[in-house]
Design a protein around this motif. Structure first.
Motif, PDB file in Angstrom:
ATOM      1  N   THR A  18       0.798  -1.229   0.000  1.00  0.00           N
ATOM      2  CA  THR A  18       0.000   0.000   0.000  1.00  0.00           C
ATOM      3  C   THR A  18       0.828   1.275   0.000  1.00  0.00           C
ATOM      4  O   THR A  18       0.280   2.356  -0.170  1.00  0.00           O
ATOM      5  N   SER A  19       2.105   1.182   0.153  1.00  0.00           N
ATOM      6  CA  SER A  19       2.956   2.363   0.276  1.00  0.00           C
ATOM      7  C   SER A  19       3.473   2.838  -1.077  1.00  0.00           C
ATOM      8  O   SER A  19       3.719   2.044  -1.973  1.00  0.00           O
ATOM      9  N   TYR A  20       3.634   4.148  -1.173  1.00  0.00           N
ATOM     10  CA  TYR A  20       4.204   4.745  -2.390  1.00  0.00           C
ATOM     11  C   TYR A  20       5.694   5.040  -2.216  1.00  0.00           C
ATOM     12  O   TYR A  20       6.276   5.769  -3.009  1.00  0.00           O
ATOM     13  N   ASN A  26       2.978  -0.137  -4.700  1.00  0.00           N
ATOM     14  CA  ASN A  26       2.218   0.983  -5.276  1.00  0.00           C
ATOM     15  C   ASN A  26       3.109   1.996  -5.985  1.00  0.00           C
ATOM     16  O   ASN A  26       2.690   2.627  -6.947  1.00  0.00           O
ATOM     17  N   TYR A  27       4.320   2.159  -5.504  1.00  0.00           N
ATOM     18  CA  TYR A  27       5.259   3.069  -6.159  1.00  0.00           C
ATOM     19  C   TYR A  27       5.511   2.618  -7.608  1.00  0.00           C
ATOM     20  O   TYR A  27       5.410   3.410  -8.536  1.00  0.00           O
ATOM     21  N   ASP A  30       2.325   2.923  -9.717  1.00  0.00           N
ATOM     22  CA  ASP A  30       2.055   4.316 -10.068  1.00  0.00           C
ATOM     23  C   ASP A  30       2.960   4.777 -11.212  1.00  0.00           C
ATOM     24  O   ASP A  30       2.503   5.456 -12.135  1.00  0.00           O
ATOM     25  N   ARG A  31       4.225   4.409 -11.178  1.00  0.00           N
ATOM     26  CA  ARG A  31       5.134   4.761 -12.273  1.00  0.00           C
ATOM     27  C   ARG A  31       4.685   4.108 -13.577  1.00  0.00           C
ATOM     28  O   ARG A  31       4.705   4.732 -14.634  1.00  0.00           O
TER      29      ARG A  31
END
Length: 88
Positions: A18-20, A26-27, A30-31
């Motif tokens: 769950t962390s960016y 998630n990081y 997202d990229r």
């Protein structure tokens, strides 16, 4: 993620998912999502440009089907008329 879960560290597993923070799930997602959006926008831009170019190239040809239909109708009538006159 599975290794974290097998180790029993539930907090680290949830944080990874769950962390960016760089390196976490998630990081990277997202990229990937942002790169995919740029790719789609680029393709959409080129597609729209190609559509405009195609419409511009064919702009003067829109009357051709109408003329062809009129010509086909006229030639059909010219061909049928002598046959119809035989029945008079």
């Amino acid at each position: 993620m599975r290794a974290l879960r097998r180790s029993g560290d539930l907090r680290a597993t949830v944080a990874f998912n769950t962390s960016y923070v760089p390196g976490n799930s998630n990081y990277h997602f997202d990229r990937y999502d942002k790169a995919l959006e740029r790719f789609i926008a680029l393709n959409h831009s080129h597609f729209e440009g190609s559509i405009r170019d195609g419409e511009a190239a064919l702009g003067g040809w829109s009357f051709i089907p109408a003329i062809g239909a009129l010509l086909a109708t006229a030639l059909t009538l010219m061909g049928i008329r002598p046959r119809l006159n035989e029945y008079r």
